[in-house]
Scaffold this motif. Structure first.
Motif, PDB file in Angstrom:
ATOM      1  N   LYS A 127     -48.590   0.101   1.628  1.00 30.37           N
ATOM      2  CA  LYS A 127     -48.167  -0.812   1.254  1.00 30.37           C
ATOM      3  C   LYS A 127     -48.020  -1.964   1.736  1.00 30.37           C
ATOM      4  CE  LYS A 127     -44.526   2.451  -1.578  1.00 30.37           C
ATOM      5  NZ  LYS A 127     -43.523   2.758  -2.158  1.00 30.37           N
ATOM      6  N   LYS A 128     -48.717  -1.813   2.779  1.00 31.77           N
ATOM      7  CA  LYS A 128     -48.307  -3.290   3.788  1.00 31.77           C
ATOM      8  C   LYS A 128     -49.311  -3.408   4.626  1.00 31.77           C
ATOM      9  CE  LYS A 128     -44.517  -5.187   2.174  1.00 31.77           C
ATOM     10  NZ  LYS A 128     -43.120  -3.699   1.802  1.00 31.77           N
TER      11      LYS A 128
ATOM     12  N   TRP B 162     -39.309  -3.078  -7.422  1.00 30.04           N
ATOM     13  CA  TRP B 162     -38.232  -2.233  -6.990  1.00 30.04           C
ATOM     14  C   TRP B 162     -37.043  -2.900  -6.856  1.00 30.04           C
ATOM     15  CZ3 TRP B 162     -36.381  -5.105  -2.869  1.00 30.04           C
ATOM     16  CH2 TRP B 162     -37.769  -6.483  -1.886  1.00 30.04           C
TER      17      TRP B 162
ATOM     18  N   ASN C  54     -33.694  -3.601   6.729  1.00 32.43           N
ATOM     19  CA  ASN C  54     -33.562  -3.444   5.427  1.00 32.43           C
ATOM     20  C   ASN C  54     -32.767  -1.528   5.400  1.00 32.43           C
ATOM     21  OD1 ASN C  54     -34.116  -4.614   2.259  1.00 32.43           O
ATOM     22  ND2 ASN C  54     -35.801  -3.222   2.873  1.00 32.43           N
TER      23      ASN C  54
ATOM     24  N   GLU D 166     -31.281 -11.345   5.448  1.00 31.55           N
ATOM     25  CA  GLU D 166     -32.079 -11.881   3.943  1.00 31.55           C
ATOM     26  C   GLU D 166     -31.046 -11.054   2.784  1.00 31.55           C
ATOM     27  OE1 GLU D 166     -36.077 -10.732   3.358  1.00 31.55           O
ATOM     28  OE2 GLU D 166     -36.556 -11.219   6.085  1.00 31.55           O
TER      29      GLU D 166
ATOM     30  N   HIS E  41     -41.867 -10.234  12.153  1.00 29.11           N
ATOM     31  CA  HIS E  41     -42.292 -10.468  11.074  1.00 29.11           C
ATOM     32  C   HIS E  41     -43.340 -10.293   9.880  1.00 29.11           C
ATOM     33  CE1 HIS E  41     -39.349 -11.817   7.478  1.00 29.11           C
ATOM     34  NE2 HIS E  41     -40.884 -11.177   6.389  1.00 29.11           N
TER      35      HIS E  41
HETATM   36  C1  GBH Z   1     -38.111  -9.022   2.508  1.00 29.47           C
HETATM   37  O1  GBH Z   1     -38.705  -6.948   2.811  1.00 29.47           O
HETATM   38  C2  GBH Z   1     -39.243  -8.937   3.322  1.00 29.47           C
HETATM   39  O2  GBH Z   1     -38.622  -8.619   4.738  1.00 29.47           O
HETATM   40  C3  GBH Z   1     -39.522 -10.822   2.967  1.00 29.47           C
HETATM   41  O3  GBH Z   1     -40.731 -10.614   3.963  1.00 29.47           O
HETATM   42  C4  GBH Z   1     -40.239 -10.664   1.522  1.00 29.47           C
HETATM   43  O4  GBH Z   1     -40.842 -11.610   1.121  1.00 29.47           O
HETATM   44  C5  GBH Z   1     -38.836 -10.473   0.618  1.00 29.47           C
HETATM   45  O5  GBH Z   1     -38.652  -8.796   1.074  1.00 29.47           O
HETATM   46  C6  GBH Z   1     -39.067  -9.961  -0.787  1.00 29.47           C
HETATM   47  O6  GBH Z   1     -39.979  -9.055  -0.734  1.00 29.47           O
HETATM   48  O7  GBH Z   1     -42.939  -0.564  -3.663  1.00 29.47           O
HETATM   49  O8  GBH Z   1     -45.041  -1.107  -3.194  1.00 29.47           O
HETATM   50  O9  GBH Z   1     -43.641  -3.032  -3.738  1.00 29.47           O
HETATM   51  C7  GBH Z   1     -37.635  -6.277   1.355  1.00 29.47           C
HETATM   52  C8  GBH Z   1     -37.806  -5.100   1.431  1.00 29.47           C
HETATM   53  C9  GBH Z   1     -39.086  -3.436   0.192  1.00 29.47           C
HETATM   54  C10 GBH Z   1     -39.390  -5.421  -0.363  1.00 29.47           C
HETATM   55  C11 GBH Z   1     -40.278  -2.447  -0.024  1.00 29.47           C
HETATM   56  C12 GBH Z   1     -40.246  -4.588  -0.760  1.00 29.47           C
HETATM   57  C13 GBH Z   1     -40.947  -3.001  -2.179  1.00 29.47           C
HETATM   58  C14 GBH Z   1     -41.766  -1.937  -2.361  1.00 29.47           C
HETATM   59  N1  GBH Z   1     -39.192  -4.931   0.476  1.00 29.47           N
HETATM   60  N2  GBH Z   1     -40.733  -3.456  -1.093  1.00 29.47           N
HETATM   61  S1  GBH Z   1     -43.535  -1.374  -3.589  1.00 29.47           S
END
Ligand code: GBH
Length: 524
Positions: free
Chosen positions: A222-223, A393, A269, A421, A164
């Motif tokens: 973003k990550k 988002w 996802n 999730e 993860h």
């Molecule tokens: C999940 O991802 C994760 O698995 C989990 O760890 C997390 O805590 C949970 O969501 C809640 O966010 O537009 O740059 O802000 C979900 C999918 C896709 C969420 C991209 C956040 C935003 C990117 N994610 N995203 S941004």
């Protein structure tokens, strides 16, 4: 067990009951129709027998203890320490929810909620400080053994994610998921986990959200590790990640399944894309392309009969790459060996779902870098849809969830599905009516697709047990059933109203109708 629901039978029983007597049936359907007109919907509330409920967390988001007991640095430690401005509120995962020390409290909360299973992830850097198997950290092994044993005592089944997002920095220094050597490293890491913990873990997830790993971390910033090699690193990553997943699956299948007898899957996802105007054919077609790029990127190679990346992805990237003057596409189809090796390597389809975005037309999205995954799609997207949350988002669009699930049924040959999730963010209020109404609406769509469309959804996982380190959003966006006060050094945890809602839902296997769960501001 997670396994074992027979929804077909439930559906049959249901339809016999409903269609047994023609006259009554006509009367019932007329009444339902009238009710539907008055109330806009007649909702199912009861979950089928065997349907299971859990909650999810992830190691880096809750454990803390980032540099003790032999744990090494991971890519999120590195990002949040070296570039704190990348985290909205300047926080990090150093302490988080202190689950490394307080796992017994975690288990008490799980017991209070009454969950069937607990989804959590293993920290690779805690188990293997070098990332490789030349050093196995006894404290890391002990920690997860303690947690697993505490869960077993309470009869809570573990659903365990191998990866993860918290890659050991040592492996990132070698290129991380852009390096084909990762296939060996991930297989070795899986091997240690299956061997050490597999006697008690019957349900495994290899990767959490491959899209987020490859696109957000390698194709964007973003990550962590925020490589931002848009249009290039993201596709190197997907080649290596899908192969790593397949090798881990085959290892489990051949070496461990015969004695451990568990299940193994991947959690994909989806931000689900819909046409902004459903009568606009171009938008409808582009939404399908976008869904292939998003969900299909990782689902098509594993869950279709033909295997490999979706054809439209391969074509679009080849066309764009040629226009860029490259002599090889940035993404190429797998060869026959890998197509076969990857195909069919998941016992269930794990879906993480939060939200739906819209497609407004063809062309270059204003946010698209060049080259990039988004430019390769060739569509303009918008988040102007549904209700809002604390995350930009995350739009509240329950019907999009139902459409995604029906699409998965038809695109992937009716797979058994676990929702691994689903959740909603706010700023941390205890009377979290927004979260409750989100869960209520999204769970209700699950019931609709189970009973009306026969989609095989077998279980549901809410994100998340307690407010935790929400990656680049730090602690500014809260998703938990339990509030965590991070300004108090004791980091106390307090159950929110949504915890009571989920507890009641699980106890009765039915969506709670209690007035106390309705926001007084909108209660009639
Ligand atoms: C999940 O991802 C994760 O698995 C989990 O760890 C997390 O805590 C949970 O969501 C809640 O966010 O537009 O740059 O802000 C979900 C999918 C896709 C969420 C991209 C956040 C935003 C990117 N994610 N995203 S941004």
């Amino acid at each position: 067990m997670l396994v074992g629901a027979d929804h077909e039978a439930v559906r049959r029983r249901r339809s016999t009951a409903l269609h047994g007597n023609m006259a009554i049936t006509t009367w019932i359907w007329t009444t339902i129709g009238l009710l539907a007109l008055c109330h806009s919907s007649v909702a199912y509330t009861k979950f089928p027998e065997g349907f299971t409920f859990g909650v999810a967390t992830a190691a880096h988001q809750i454990e803390g203890a980032w540099n003790v007991s032999g744990k090494s640095e991971n890519v999120w430690d590195r990002l949040s320490h070296s570039r704190p401005e990348m985290i909205i509120d300047g926080t990090n995962g150093d302490v988080a929810c202190e689950s490394y020390y307080r796992y017994q409290e975690d288990v008490e909360e799980l017991e209070y909620l009454g969950v069937d299973f607990y989804r959590f992830s293993l920290s690779w850097a805690r188990i293997l400080p070098t990332g490789r198997i030349d050093q196995i950290n006894p404290d890391g092994i002990r920690y997860y053994n303690d947690l697993l044993n505490a869960l077993a005592e309470k009869n809570i089944e573990p659903l365990v994610t191998l990866f993860h997002w918290d890659l050991p920095q040592t492996l990132q220094d070698l290129g991380g998921w852009a390096n084909p050597k990762m296939i060996d490293y991930f297989r070795d890491y899986s091997d240690v986990c299956f061997r050490e913990f597999g006697d008690r873990i019957k349900s495994w997830i290899t990767f959490n959200e491959p899209y987020e790993i490859c696109e957000d971390a390698y194709g964007d910033d973003k990550k962590a590790p925020a490589i931002d090699s848009h249009g290039v690193g993201n596709y190197l990553c997907s080649d290596n990640l899908l192969k790593s997943h397949a090798e881990s699956y085959h290892l489990y299948n051949e070496k461990y399944r015969p004695t451990q007898n568990g299940r193994i899957m991947i959690s994909i996802n989806s931000i689900w894309y819909e046409p902004s105007d459903p009568s606009n054919e171009e938008q409808v077609a582009l939404a399908e392309v976008a869904n292939q790029f998003k969900f299909g990127w990782f689902a098509h190679p594993i869950f279709t009969a033909e295997g490999g990346y979706p054809a439209v992805m391969v074509e679009n990237v080849a066309r764009q790459s040629a226009a860029e003057g490259l002599n090889k596409p940035r993404l190429e189809q797998f060869d026959e060996y890998w197509i076969q090796r990857i195909k069919g390597t998941s016992d269930f389809l794990g879906i993480n779902h939060y939200t739906t975005h819209l497609i407004t037309g063809a062309g270059l999205d204003p946010l698209a870098k060049s080259p990039s995954w988004l430019k390769d799609i060739g569509a303009v997207t918008t988040m102007e849809v549904g209700g809002d949350s604390a995350s930009e988002w995350l739009r509240v669009v329950p019907t999009g969830f139902a459409n995604l699930l029906r699409w998965c049924k038809s695109s992937y040959n009716d797979p058994p599905i676990y929702i691994t999730e689903n959740g909603f963010s706010d700023r941390g209020t205890l009377l979290d009516y927004g979260r409750i109404s989100y869960f209520d609406a999204y769970l209700s769509e699950i019931l609709n697709v189970i009973y009306d469309d026969g989609v095989k959804v077998l279980g549901y996982t809410a994100w998340t047990l307690m407010d935790n380190f929400e990656w680049r959003a730090g602690f500014s966006e809260r998703f938990g059933f339990y509030h965590v006060n991070i300004t108090d050094p004791a980091r106390p945890r307090t159950a929110k109203l949504s915890a009571e809602y989920y507890k009641q839902l699980i106890a009765n296997r039915e969506l709670p109708q209690d007035a106390r769960f309705k926001d007084p501001a909108v209660r009639k």
